[in-house]
Design an enzyme around this catalytic site. Structure first.
Site, PDB file in Angstrom:
ATOM      1  N   LYS A 111      39.170  56.090  43.986  1.00  0.00           N
ATOM      2  CA  LYS A 111      41.107  56.546  44.231  1.00  0.00           C
ATOM      3  C   LYS A 111      41.137  58.080  43.669  1.00  0.00           C
ATOM      4  CE  LYS A 111      42.219  51.811  44.210  1.00  0.00           C
ATOM      5  NZ  LYS A 111      43.971  51.334  43.274  1.00  0.00           N
ATOM      6  N   LYS A 194      33.914  49.103  51.241  1.00  0.00           N
ATOM      7  CA  LYS A 194      34.508  47.904  51.042  1.00  0.00           C
ATOM      8  C   LYS A 194      35.803  47.457  51.770  1.00  0.00           C
ATOM      9  CE  LYS A 194      37.403  48.277  47.029  1.00  0.00           C
ATOM     10  NZ  LYS A 194      38.047  48.241  45.866  1.00  0.00           N
ATOM     11  N   LYS A 197      42.386  47.621  51.481  1.00  0.00           N
ATOM     12  CA  LYS A 197      44.297  47.386  52.094  1.00  0.00           C
ATOM     13  C   LYS A 197      44.069  48.865  52.169  1.00  0.00           C
ATOM     14  CE  LYS A 197      46.060  44.072  48.648  1.00  0.00           C
ATOM     15  NZ  LYS A 197      46.708  43.609  47.509  1.00  0.00           N
TER      16      LYS A 197
HETATM   17  P1  AMP Z   1      43.484  44.026  45.840  1.00  0.00           P
HETATM   18  O1  AMP Z   1      43.914  44.236  47.190  1.00  0.00           O
HETATM   19  O2  AMP Z   1      43.017  45.420  45.263  1.00  0.00           O
HETATM   20  O3  AMP Z   1      44.447  44.266  44.386  1.00  0.00           O
HETATM   21  O4  AMP Z   1      42.647  43.249  45.183  1.00  0.00           O
HETATM   22  C1  AMP Z   1      42.715  41.652  44.966  1.00  0.00           C
HETATM   23  C2  AMP Z   1      41.494  41.092  45.020  1.00  0.00           C
HETATM   24  O5  AMP Z   1      41.172  40.471  46.280  1.00  0.00           O
HETATM   25  C3  AMP Z   1      41.048  40.852  43.985  1.00  0.00           C
HETATM   26  O6  AMP Z   1      40.074  40.352  43.287  1.00  0.00           O
HETATM   27  C4  AMP Z   1      39.731  41.811  44.561  1.00  0.00           C
HETATM   28  O7  AMP Z   1      38.626  42.132  43.343  1.00  0.00           O
HETATM   29  C5  AMP Z   1      39.815  41.115  45.629  1.00  0.00           C
HETATM   30  N1  AMP Z   1      38.698  41.548  46.855  1.00  0.00           N
HETATM   31  C6  AMP Z   1      39.603  42.992  47.103  1.00  0.00           C
HETATM   32  N2  AMP Z   1      38.879  43.657  48.293  1.00  0.00           N
HETATM   33  C7  AMP Z   1      37.375  42.857  48.336  1.00  0.00           C
HETATM   34  C8  AMP Z   1      36.938  42.825  49.088  1.00  0.00           C
HETATM   35  N3  AMP Z   1      36.469  43.654  50.435  1.00  0.00           N
HETATM   36  N4  AMP Z   1      35.971  42.258  49.394  1.00  0.00           N
HETATM   37  C9  AMP Z   1      35.970  40.887  48.692  1.00  0.00           C
HETATM   38  N5  AMP Z   1      37.087  40.873  47.768  1.00  0.00           N
HETATM   39  C10 AMP Z   1      37.991  41.026  47.802  1.00  0.00           C
END
Ligand code: AMP
Ligand code: TRP
Length: 332
Positions: A111, A194, A197
């Site tokens: 990041k 990956k 968002k």
């Molecule tokens: P975040 O959007 O970073 O707050 O992530 C929220 C949850 O979604 C966390 O448990 C992440 O590990 C999961 N997550 C985010 N991006 C991915 C992805 N590309 N594949 C699988 N899990 C994800």
């Protein structure tokens, strides 16, 4: 006692990776565990957030959780900033964790990129706050996507060092729960990144608020390779884009990757993509409809969060008090 904690950043663009890697697993765990699910707005502001958008996104992600099937009566769904114990315990963990531990965190490196000197201090200390989120409730199990594994290892190190330093057996050593066929959903534009968002290209992800046409278009445009689809899970290993699309299909259809390879191995991408788009649209439609309904009812969503904040505060207060005693803070 087993207690689950997990968090999600209220930063907009809730996507299929969040759903398949995390939220769907939370829904499946909610009947067997006492669960807390947190909108981690303190984490969100480690990078710049427009205040109005942060507010709107907090409601939107909450709507996404509820629409996906999390039951607000059985679970505690709440906002991190509204329980002051998170920030308080994070400060104590800032004094437990070592610079060297945080220097190894790959998410910070990704990041902050080349602009390390310009990253917020909060972005660097992010994993300490995450450890505080979990340990504030003495949670034992943490369901997340694969990308959070290293942060959970740090959480274990912090718990262990705190227990050792103060000669107590206070914080549990948490177990990550990383399971299902889609623990790491990749970008539709690049099978080595990956789905995220914050990706600048909206074509890289399927957003939970995308229309059926958006979903079909994004899948049609998804990157592929020139070969026919692989016919075994081993053959997927060298084919990141095929593996990703087939993995998404498997997760949505509740099948194994092997089964999907058996069904589609040898087909063209264009045929497979039509089936994948139909499946994704059909599976997401009911969630999206409910999400839209909830987003038009902010008073209801706010009410759920208010109740959740109160429940979380009640659970956190005695833990913070005990931590203060252990550390030696005078509570006159
Ligand atoms: P975040 O959007 O970073 O707050 O992530 C929220 C949850 O979604 C966390 O448990 C992440 O590990 C999961 N997550 C985010 N991006 C991915 C992805 N590309 N594949 C699988 N899990 C994800
Ligand atoms: N860092 C997590 C993410 O970006 C979100 C998060 C914050 C979290 N606190 C947490 C996840 C505690 C699990 C437990 O996905």
């Amino acid at each position: 006692m087993n207690r689950i904690f997990s968090g999600i950043q209220p930063t907009g663009n809730l996507h299929l990776g969040n759903y398949l890697g995390a939220i769907r697993n939370w829904v499946n765990l909610q009947d067997d565990y006492e669960c807390l699910f947190c909108l981690v707005d303190l984490h969100a502001i480690t990078v710049w957030q427009e205040p109005d958008e942060l507010t709107a996104n907090t409601r939107e992600v909450t709507a996404g959780l509820l629409a996906s099937g999390l039951n607000p009566n059985d679970n505690t769904i709440f906002i991190q900033s509204q329980v002051s114990g998170h920030a308080e315990l994070a400060w104590i963990f800032n004094c437990v964790a070592r610079m060297g531990w945080l220097n190894r965190m790959t998410q910070f490196k990704e990041k902050a990129g080349k602009h390390r000197e310009n990253a917020s201090v909060g972005l660097f200390a992010y994993p300490n706050l995450m450890a505080a989120d979990i340990l504030l409730y003495q949670a034992t199990h943490v369901p997340v996507g694969e990308d959070q594994k290293q942060h959970l290892e740090l959480t274990r190190d912090i718990a262990q060092k705190f227990n050792n330093d103060f000669k107590v057996d206070f914080f549990p050593i948490v177990e990550p729960l990383i399971f299902g066929p889609a623990t790491r959903v990749m970008s539709l534009r690049d099978g080595s990144n990956k789905m995220s968002k914050s990706d600048a290209s909206d074509y890289s992800r399927i957003n939970m608020v995308d229309t059926a046409d958006d979903i079909a278009l994004k899948i049609r445009k998804a990157k592929t390779d020139p070969e026919a689809l692989p016919d075994s899970a081993e053959a997927c290993a060298e084919r990141p884009e095929a593996a990703n699309l087939m993995g998404i299909y498997a997760a949505l259809a509740d099948q194994s990757l092997e089964e999907v390879c058996g069904q589609f191995g040898g087909s063209t991408f264009s045929d497979f993509k039509k089936d994948l788009a139909d499946l994704a649209i059909a599976k997401l439609a009911p969630i999206q409809e409910e999400m839209r309904r909830l987003m038009n009812d902010p008073a209801y969503v706010d009410g759920i969060l208010k109740t959740g904040n109160e429940k979380a505060n009640d659970l956190a207060a005695p833990v913070i008090r005990e931590v203060q005693k252990i550390v030696g803070f005078l509570i006159p």
